[in-house]
Design a protein around this motif. Sequence first.
Motif, PDB file in Angstrom:
ATOM      1  N   ALA A  31      -4.956  -2.560  -4.957  1.00 48.35           N
ATOM      2  CA  ALA A  31      -4.750  -0.986  -4.336  1.00 48.35           C
ATOM      3  C   ALA A  31      -5.161  -0.165  -5.249  1.00 48.35           C
ATOM      4  CB  ALA A  31      -3.125  -1.168  -3.808  1.00 48.35           C
ATOM      5  N   ALA A  32      -5.751   0.882  -4.784  1.00 45.78           N
ATOM      6  CA  ALA A  32      -6.184   1.852  -5.925  1.00 45.78           C
ATOM      7  C   ALA A  32      -6.047   3.472  -4.813  1.00 45.78           C
ATOM      8  CB  ALA A  32      -7.564   1.779  -6.212  1.00 45.78           C
ATOM      9  N   LEU A  33      -5.816   4.334  -5.621  1.00 45.98           N
ATOM     10  CA  LEU A  33      -5.611   5.694  -5.032  1.00 45.98           C
ATOM     11  C   LEU A  33      -6.359   6.703  -5.894  1.00 45.98           C
ATOM     12  CD1 LEU A  33      -3.428   6.181  -2.817  1.00 45.98           C
ATOM     13  CD2 LEU A  33      -2.020   7.066  -4.690  1.00 45.98           C
ATOM     14  N   GLY A  34      -7.232   7.320  -4.933  1.00 51.10           N
ATOM     15  CA  GLY A  34      -8.090   8.331  -5.776  1.00 51.10           C
ATOM     16  C   GLY A  34      -7.540   9.785  -5.138  1.00 51.10           C
ATOM     17  N   PRO A  35      -8.468  10.791  -5.548  1.00 53.87           N
ATOM     18  CA  PRO A  35      -7.993  12.080  -5.147  1.00 53.87           C
ATOM     19  C   PRO A  35      -7.888  12.050  -3.543  1.00 53.87           C
ATOM     20  CG  PRO A  35      -9.623  12.226  -6.804  1.00 53.87           C
ATOM     21  CD  PRO A  35      -9.510  10.875  -6.474  1.00 53.87           C
ATOM     22  N   ARG A  36      -8.785  11.477  -2.959  1.00 49.84           N
ATOM     23  CA  ARG A  36      -8.623  11.479  -1.483  1.00 49.84           C
ATOM     24  C   ARG A  36      -8.555  10.436  -0.806  1.00 49.84           C
ATOM     25  NH1 ARG A  36     -11.609  16.061  -3.250  1.00 49.84           N
ATOM     26  NH2 ARG A  36     -13.396  14.639  -3.531  1.00 49.84           N
ATOM     27  N   SER A  37      -8.507   9.222  -1.544  1.00 52.73           N
ATOM     28  CA  SER A  37      -8.729   8.138  -0.620  1.00 52.73           C
ATOM     29  C   SER A  37      -7.697   7.055  -1.391  1.00 52.73           C
ATOM     30  CB  SER A  37     -10.044   7.447  -0.531  1.00 52.73           C
ATOM     31  OG  SER A  37     -10.329   7.222  -1.955  1.00 52.73           O
ATOM     32  N   SER A  43       0.665  -1.175   0.049  1.00 53.53           N
ATOM     33  CA  SER A  43      -0.040  -0.132  -0.077  1.00 53.53           C
ATOM     34  C   SER A  43       0.865   1.220  -0.064  1.00 53.53           C
ATOM     35  CB  SER A  43      -0.987   0.043   1.044  1.00 53.53           C
ATOM     36  OG  SER A  43      -0.472   0.615   2.233  1.00 53.53           O
ATOM     37  N   ARG A  44       2.016   1.008  -0.106  1.00 55.04           N
ATOM     38  CA  ARG A  44       2.940   2.240  -0.137  1.00 55.04           C
ATOM     39  C   ARG A  44       3.844   2.372  -1.383  1.00 55.04           C
ATOM     40  NH1 ARG A  44       4.091   3.469   5.667  1.00 55.04           N
ATOM     41  NH2 ARG A  44       5.830   4.843   5.116  1.00 55.04           N
ATOM     42  N   GLY A  78      -3.046  13.563 -15.374  1.00 56.33           N
ATOM     43  CA  GLY A  78      -4.235  13.415 -16.415  1.00 56.33           C
ATOM     44  C   GLY A  78      -5.315  12.471 -15.882  1.00 56.33           C
ATOM     45  N   SER A  79      -4.825  11.783 -14.783  1.00 56.78           N
ATOM     46  CA  SER A  79      -5.935  10.675 -14.194  1.00 56.78           C
ATOM     47  C   SER A  79      -6.201  11.095 -12.660  1.00 56.78           C
ATOM     48  CB  SER A  79      -5.295   9.403 -14.331  1.00 56.78           C
ATOM     49  OG  SER A  79      -5.075   9.121 -15.768  1.00 56.78           O
ATOM     50  N   GLU A  80      -7.503  10.542 -12.601  1.00 59.76           N
ATOM     51  CA  GLU A  80      -7.847  10.824 -11.058  1.00 59.76           C
ATOM     52  C   GLU A  80      -7.377   9.661  -9.985  1.00 59.76           C
ATOM     53  OE1 GLU A  80     -11.741  12.365 -10.153  1.00 59.76           O
ATOM     54  OE2 GLU A  80     -10.466  14.140 -10.563  1.00 59.76           O
ATOM     55  N   HIS A  81      -7.255   8.301 -10.680  1.00 57.50           N
ATOM     56  CA  HIS A  81      -7.107   7.273  -9.804  1.00 57.50           C
ATOM     57  C   HIS A  81      -5.987   6.573 -10.624  1.00 57.50           C
ATOM     58  CE1 HIS A  81     -11.516   8.190  -9.213  1.00 57.50           C
ATOM     59  NE2 HIS A  81     -11.059   7.687  -8.199  1.00 57.50           N
ATOM     60  N   CYS A  82      -5.297   5.715  -9.663  1.00 56.59           N
ATOM     61  CA  CYS A  82      -4.381   4.463 -10.381  1.00 56.59           C
ATOM     62  C   CYS A  82      -4.898   3.362  -9.552  1.00 56.59           C
ATOM     63  CB  CYS A  82      -2.817   4.728 -10.074  1.00 56.59           C
ATOM     64  SG  CYS A  82      -2.646   4.822  -8.102  1.00 56.59           S
ATOM     65  N   HIS A  83      -4.681   2.248 -10.172  1.00 57.65           N
ATOM     66  CA  HIS A  83      -5.294   0.838  -9.879  1.00 57.65           C
ATOM     67  C   HIS A  83      -4.074  -0.248 -10.105  1.00 57.65           C
ATOM     68  CE1 HIS A  83      -8.331  -2.158 -10.160  1.00 57.65           C
ATOM     69  NE2 HIS A  83      -8.407  -2.033  -8.820  1.00 57.65           N
ATOM     70  N   VAL A  84      -3.925  -1.124  -9.300  1.00 63.14           N
ATOM     71  CA  VAL A  84      -3.005  -2.435  -9.556  1.00 63.14           C
ATOM     72  C   VAL A  84      -3.642  -3.453  -8.925  1.00 63.14           C
ATOM     73  CG1 VAL A  84      -0.856  -3.415  -9.022  1.00 63.14           C
ATOM     74  CG2 VAL A  84      -1.107  -0.843  -9.173  1.00 63.14           C
ATOM     75  N   ARG A  85      -3.814  -4.500  -9.650  1.00 62.76           N
ATOM     76  CA  ARG A  85      -4.491  -5.646  -9.454  1.00 62.76           C
ATOM     77  C   ARG A  85      -3.640  -6.921  -9.371  1.00 62.76           C
ATOM     78  NH1 ARG A  85      -9.596  -8.700 -11.679  1.00 62.76           N
ATOM     79  NH2 ARG A  85      -8.790  -7.865 -13.439  1.00 62.76           N
ATOM     80  N   ALA A  86      -3.625  -7.786  -8.673  1.00 65.08           N
ATOM     81  CA  ALA A  86      -2.742  -8.903  -8.821  1.00 65.08           C
ATOM     82  C   ALA A  86      -3.413 -10.287  -8.338  1.00 65.08           C
ATOM     83  CB  ALA A  86      -1.286  -8.670  -8.056  1.00 65.08           C
ATOM     84  N   ALA A 112       8.334   7.379  -3.801  1.00 65.14           N
ATOM     85  CA  ALA A 112       7.478   8.483  -3.831  1.00 65.14           C
ATOM     86  C   ALA A 112       7.529   9.254  -2.569  1.00 65.14           C
ATOM     87  CB  ALA A 112       6.051   8.321  -4.473  1.00 65.14           C
ATOM     88  N   GLU A 113       7.664  10.598  -2.492  1.00 66.37           N
ATOM     89  CA  GLU A 113       7.420  11.306  -1.342  1.00 66.37           C
ATOM     90  C   GLU A 113       6.005  11.372  -1.089  1.00 66.37           C
ATOM     91  OE1 GLU A 113       9.413  14.813  -0.287  1.00 66.37           O
ATOM     92  OE2 GLU A 113      11.286  14.004  -0.515  1.00 66.37           O
ATOM     93  N   LYS A 114       5.073  11.615  -2.030  1.00 60.05           N
ATOM     94  CA  LYS A 114       3.701  11.778  -1.806  1.00 60.05           C
ATOM     95  C   LYS A 114       3.006  10.432  -2.735  1.00 60.05           C
ATOM     96  CE  LYS A 114       3.389  16.791  -0.913  1.00 60.05           C
ATOM     97  NZ  LYS A 114       4.079  17.434  -1.865  1.00 60.05           N
ATOM     98  N   LEU A 115       2.271   9.890  -2.018  1.00 60.24           N
ATOM     99  CA  LEU A 115       1.662   8.778  -2.965  1.00 60.24           C
ATOM    100  C   LEU A 115       0.805   9.363  -4.120  1.00 60.24           C
ATOM    101  CD1 LEU A 115       0.044   6.078  -0.461  1.00 60.24           C
ATOM    102  CD2 LEU A 115       1.896   5.796  -2.039  1.00 60.24           C
ATOM    103  N   ARG A 116       0.320  10.416  -4.050  1.00 61.84           N
ATOM    104  CA  ARG A 116      -0.274  11.038  -5.486  1.00 61.84           C
ATOM    105  C   ARG A 116       0.570  11.006  -6.392  1.00 61.84           C
ATOM    106  NH1 ARG A 116      -4.822  11.482  -6.616  1.00 61.84           N
ATOM    107  NH2 ARG A 116      -4.263  12.861  -8.069  1.00 61.84           N
ATOM    108  N   ASP A 117       1.967  11.075  -6.297  1.00 56.09           N
ATOM    109  CA  ASP A 117       2.876  11.135  -7.488  1.00 56.09           C
ATOM    110  C   ASP A 117       2.585   9.852  -8.225  1.00 56.09           C
ATOM    111  OD1 ASP A 117       3.687  13.400  -6.580  1.00 56.09           O
ATOM    112  OD2 ASP A 117       5.562  12.709  -5.843  1.00 56.09           O
ATOM    113  N   LEU A 118       2.092   8.820  -7.770  1.00 51.36           N
ATOM    114  CA  LEU A 118       1.841   7.565  -8.131  1.00 51.36           C
ATOM    115  C   LEU A 118       0.826   7.502  -9.363  1.00 51.36           C
ATOM    116  CD1 LEU A 118       2.018   5.040  -5.547  1.00 51.36           C
ATOM    117  CD2 LEU A 118       3.677   5.905  -7.031  1.00 51.36           C
TER     118      LEU A 118
END
Length: 367
Positions: free
Chosen positions: A89-95, A53-54, A68-76, A58-64
Amino acid sequence: MTTKLSFVDLQIRSFRNINELSLTELGRINVISGNNGHGKTSALEAIYFVSTSRSFRAEKLRDLVAEGSEHCHVRAHISEGGYVREQQAALGPRSRKLQIDGAKTTKIAEFATKTPVVVFHPGDLLLASGPASLRRTLLDRVALFIEPPSAAHRRAYQKAVRERQRVLEERGVRASELFAYEELMAKHGSALSRARARAAERLSEALSRAFCRMAAPNLKLRVEYEPGGTEDPELFLKTLAERRVSDQQRRGAGFGPQKDELALSIDGRSARRHASQGQQRILALAIKTAELHCVREARGTHPVLLLDDVSSELDPTRIGAVYDFLRDTPGQVFVTTTRPNLFQTPGIDSSLRRDFRLDCGALVDAD
Ligand SMILES: Nc1ncnc2c1ncn2[C@@H]1O[C@H](COP(=O)(O)OP(=O)(O)OP(=O)(O)O)[C@@H](O)[C@H]1O
Ligand SMILES: [Mg+2]
């Protein structure tokens, strides 16, 4: 008993420069190649993200999240002891959203210990000589596996430190709410110190052994945890009360595990200040070998090893050590390289190796 753990496949979406990437039929040794800036480290980072989950850089997870996208997503899909599970694991603007087999989890330590990974990337070469924060992160990675609640203690402690400092600076040393934050700092900070001391003890044994094997056997390595705080909550609380004025003046807490150091010395001399370039390199590799060992012992499974940028400089020490890693760990390995042809895997059955080539974050023919 040590069980087998491996990634079966991986889907990455809107992650750094990777728009959409699917890696299937993963092998024991997975070589990800491509020219500079085409997404190799990002692919490893995605594996690390879906496991922990880290990020390891990256210093800030947002950099991942891809620009131009709002979310990133990884599935395994991950196979362990004959069962296959799905992790997301997914990352959105606030969560940040974490899932295991479709069920959401907010228990970060539980998620982060499910699929153990150990990463070795170029920044790790500073482990012995760089800032103490690198060595604290190392202690925390090991502590997570030997004492999973340590991660929650660390987060709660860091929050309390920030709050106390804000109150000290905004409302002064007599503010009534200071005591409540100091109680929280003493409770979580002493627990974190205890967990790190235990992690240091485990690491120390494995590290001395690994260093002895890799460096000249007559060199003596000493590994010592130097706590910046204390394991005693009462003493912790008392010290904080005494330091209000100085902490206010220096605009930061001078006592506590944020000041911890894992001191390394070779033949009585601080490795940080005196080790030669070669010794620092060997020490970094030995540290990673020790981390691999400690995580395996604690978790009962061989961690997945992520080796970033193994041969770009073709430094013989690093390349040799990478082969040592490959020989030593029967676990799954992902390596990145700009020159896959120079990355030989002698002694490893070629059917166990899979080659993937990236171009602008997308898969192209490996040949
Ligand atoms: N959030 C982001 N959105 C879009 N692109 C990004 C983002 N973060 C980084 N990049 C770009 O992604 C590219 C891939 O970076 P990465 O570090 O994965 O490359 P690499 O293949 O490991 O290169 P090298 O061989 O130099 O280590 C870089 O060009 C970088 O500028
Ligand atoms: Mg890279």
